[in-house]
Write a protein that holds these residues in place. Structure first.
Motif, PDB file in Angstrom:
ATOM      1  N   PRO A  92       0.740  -1.266   0.237  1.00 43.53           N
ATOM      2  CA  PRO A  92       0.157  -0.120   0.264  1.00 43.53           C
ATOM      3  C   PRO A  92       0.207   1.219   0.156  1.00 43.53           C
ATOM      4  N   ALA A  93       1.607   1.254   0.626  1.00 44.73           N
ATOM      5  CA  ALA A  93       2.717   2.669   0.905  1.00 44.73           C
ATOM      6  C   ALA A  93       3.760   2.694  -0.843  1.00 44.73           C
ATOM      7  N   TRP A  94       3.343   1.572  -1.197  1.00 45.56           N
ATOM      8  CA  TRP A  94       4.379   1.331  -2.847  1.00 45.56           C
ATOM      9  C   TRP A  94       3.627   2.736  -4.014  1.00 45.56           C
ATOM     10  N   PHE A  95       2.444   1.776  -3.897  1.00 45.70           N
ATOM     11  CA  PHE A  95       1.370   1.635  -4.332  1.00 45.70           C
ATOM     12  C   PHE A  95       0.996   3.677  -4.178  1.00 45.70           C
ATOM     13  N   LEU A  96       0.908   3.644  -2.890  1.00 48.51           N
ATOM     14  CA  LEU A  96       0.553   5.171  -2.673  1.00 48.51           C
ATOM     15  C   LEU A  96       1.515   6.419  -3.229  1.00 48.51           C
ATOM     16  N   GLY A  97       2.829   5.894  -3.538  1.00 44.19           N
ATOM     17  CA  GLY A  97       3.374   6.519  -3.888  1.00 44.19           C
ATOM     18  C   GLY A  97       4.367   6.483  -5.577  1.00 44.19           C
ATOM     19  N   LYS A  98       3.473   5.421  -6.141  1.00 47.35           N
ATOM     20  CA  LYS A  98       3.318   5.532  -7.416  1.00 47.35           C
ATOM     21  C   LYS A  98       2.417   6.637  -8.197  1.00 47.35           C
ATOM     22  N   TYR A  99       1.252   5.988  -7.737  1.00 44.92           N
ATOM     23  CA  TYR A  99      -0.137   6.364  -7.491  1.00 44.92           C
ATOM     24  C   TYR A  99      -0.929   7.620  -6.416  1.00 44.92           C
ATOM     25  N   PRO A 100      -0.133   8.823  -5.924  1.00 43.80           N
ATOM     26  CA  PRO A 100      -0.560   9.061  -5.125  1.00 43.80           C
ATOM     27  C   PRO A 100      -2.068   9.914  -4.885  1.00 43.80           C
ATOM     28  N   GLU A 101      -2.648   9.794  -6.246  1.00 41.25           N
ATOM     29  CA  GLU A 101      -4.145  10.360  -5.853  1.00 41.25           C
ATOM     30  C   GLU A 101      -5.178   9.127  -5.846  1.00 41.25           C
ATOM     31  N   LYS A 102      -4.797   7.817  -6.174  1.00 40.93           N
ATOM     32  CA  LYS A 102      -5.288   6.607  -5.992  1.00 40.93           C
ATOM     33  C   LYS A 102      -6.222   6.484  -4.238  1.00 40.93           C
ATOM     34  N   LYS A 103      -7.206   5.900  -4.726  1.00 42.43           N
ATOM     35  CA  LYS A 103      -7.741   5.228  -3.023  1.00 42.43           C
ATOM     36  C   LYS A 103      -6.781   4.390  -2.584  1.00 42.43           C
ATOM     37  N   VAL A 104      -7.016   3.405  -1.439  1.00 43.25           N
ATOM     38  CA  VAL A 104      -6.612   2.473  -1.134  1.00 43.25           C
ATOM     39  C   VAL A 104      -7.516   1.478  -0.109  1.00 43.25           C
ATOM     40  N   ILE A 105      -8.284   0.310   0.549  1.00 45.19           N
ATOM     41  CA  ILE A 105      -8.708  -0.014   1.450  1.00 45.19           C
ATOM     42  C   ILE A 105      -8.455  -0.882   1.623  1.00 45.19           C
ATOM     43  N   GLN A 106      -7.808  -1.226   2.694  1.00 47.20           N
ATOM     44  CA  GLN A 106      -7.252  -2.534   3.767  1.00 47.20           C
ATOM     45  C   GLN A 106      -7.962  -2.929   4.624  1.00 47.20           C
ATOM     46  N   THR A 107      -8.638  -4.447   4.539  1.00 44.30           N
ATOM     47  CA  THR A 107      -9.113  -4.671   5.182  1.00 44.30           C
ATOM     48  C   THR A 107      -8.832  -6.068   5.887  1.00 44.30           C
ATOM     49  N   SER A 108      -9.136  -6.252   7.156  1.00 48.78           N
ATOM     50  CA  SER A 108      -8.614  -7.784   7.431  1.00 48.78           C
ATOM     51  C   SER A 108      -9.884  -8.346   8.906  1.00 48.78           C
ATOM     52  N   HIS A 109      -9.526  -9.539   9.197  1.00 46.23           N
ATOM     53  CA  HIS A 109     -10.624  -9.385   9.895  1.00 46.23           C
ATOM     54  C   HIS A 109     -10.944  -9.528  11.030  1.00 46.23           C
ATOM     55  N   THR A 110     -10.181  -8.074  12.125  1.00 46.28           N
ATOM     56  CA  THR A 110     -10.518  -7.497  12.571  1.00 46.28           C
ATOM     57  C   THR A 110     -10.388  -5.996  12.230  1.00 46.28           C
ATOM     58  N   ALA A 111     -10.910  -5.562  12.867  1.00 47.01           N
ATOM     59  CA  ALA A 111     -10.522  -3.803  12.410  1.00 47.01           C
ATOM     60  C   ALA A 111      -9.296  -3.511  13.088  1.00 47.01           C
ATOM     61  N   ARG A 148      -7.950   6.046   8.663  1.00 47.91           N
ATOM     62  CA  ARG A 148      -8.686   6.410   7.738  1.00 47.91           C
ATOM     63  C   ARG A 148      -7.625   8.301   7.648  1.00 47.91           C
ATOM     64  N   TRP A 149      -5.978   8.432   5.847  1.00 48.79           N
ATOM     65  CA  TRP A 149      -5.912   9.823   6.436  1.00 48.79           C
ATOM     66  C   TRP A 149      -5.705   9.649   4.661  1.00 48.79           C
ATOM     67  N   SER A 150      -5.149  10.586   4.095  1.00 51.91           N
ATOM     68  CA  SER A 150      -5.250  11.244   2.686  1.00 51.91           C
ATOM     69  C   SER A 150      -3.269  11.217   2.002  1.00 51.91           C
ATOM     70  N   THR A 151      -3.213  11.097   1.812  1.00 53.30           N
ATOM     71  CA  THR A 151      -1.865  12.222   0.568  1.00 53.30           C
ATOM     72  C   THR A 151      -2.284  13.067   0.134  1.00 53.30           C
ATOM     73  N   THR A 152      -0.638  13.638   0.027  1.00 60.28           N
ATOM     74  CA  THR A 152      -0.765  15.934  -0.378  1.00 60.28           C
ATOM     75  C   THR A 152      -1.015  15.434  -1.549  1.00 60.28           C
ATOM     76  N   LYS A 153      -1.173  14.557  -2.370  1.00 58.07           N
ATOM     77  CA  LYS A 153      -1.509  14.459  -4.039  1.00 58.07           C
ATOM     78  C   LYS A 153      -3.368  13.918  -4.083  1.00 58.07           C
ATOM     79  N   GLY A 154      -3.881  13.448  -3.366  1.00 52.89           N
ATOM     80  CA  GLY A 154      -6.329  13.643  -2.816  1.00 52.89           C
ATOM     81  C   GLY A 154      -5.660  12.224  -3.161  1.00 52.89           C
ATOM     82  N   GLY A 155      -5.236  11.072  -2.808  1.00 46.69           N
ATOM     83  CA  GLY A 155      -5.202  10.036  -2.188  1.00 46.69           C
ATOM     84  C   GLY A 155      -5.825   9.746  -1.321  1.00 46.69           C
ATOM     85  N   GLU A 156      -6.403   8.124  -0.719  1.00 49.14           N
ATOM     86  CA  GLU A 156      -6.704   8.283   0.830  1.00 49.14           C
ATOM     87  C   GLU A 156      -6.153   6.806   0.402  1.00 49.14           C
TER      88      GLU A 156
END
Length: 161
Positions: A92-111, A148-156
């Motif tokens: 997720p960190a690399w993806f948001l660096g490569k595409y800082p305007e995109k969105k990532v949803i991280q899911t797991s069995h517990t919050a 829940r947070w955002s990048t400086t380029k509009g990604g979330e």
């Protein structure tokens, strides 16, 4: 003429500057490679990492996910084979660096687990070391929550259990 002969001909007063420039070149090459290749980003962020064949396979899959070539992936490996470190932290960190305007949803069995990874990713994206690889990409100043947070380029980034 080989490099050893060239180095011997350089005046001693110029050698420190040449070494500085060579180090800067190496850093630029490493940064460029880490920006484009997931495994190189992982190795740069994790210097003691020992890469196995399965890491290369996972990294190739993540490169294809990032490019949009793959839409769905299931990673099924035994415990302690870097699944979570790669897929829930470094990717997720690399993806948001490569595409800082995109969105990532991280899911797991517990919050709690999802937010824990969110905290690690947020801290990495906000770090000086991350800025060296992805200059100008960081956290929005109001991004304090781990889940829940955002990048400086509009990604979330959004973590949910």
């Amino acid at each position: 003429m080989n490099y050893a002969e060239l180095i011997d001909k350089i005046p001693e007063s110029e050698k420190p500057e040449i070494l500085r420039l060579l180090r800067a070149l190496d850093e630029a090459k490493a940064r460029e490679s880490a920006q484009s290749q997931f495994l190189d980003f992982g190795k740069l962020r994790w210097p003691n990492f020992i890469s196995g064949r399965h890491h290369k396979t996972i990294a190739d899959v993540f490169d294809r996910v990032a490019s949009g070539e793959l839409k769905r992936v299931i990673i099924n490996l035994a415990p302690r084979h870097t699944k979570s470190e790669f897929s829930s932290y470094l990717f997720p960190a690399w993806f948001l660096g490569k595409y800082p305007e995109k969105k990532v949803i991280q899911t797991s069995h517990t919050a709690e687990l999802a937010v824990g990874f969110g905290r690690k990713v947020r801290n990495l994206v906000g770090s000086d070391a991350y800025q060296k690889v992805f200059p100008g990409i960081g956290l929005q100043s109001d991004s304090k929550a781990a889940g829940r947070w955002s990048t400086t380029k509009g990604g979330e980034y959004f973590a949910i259990g």
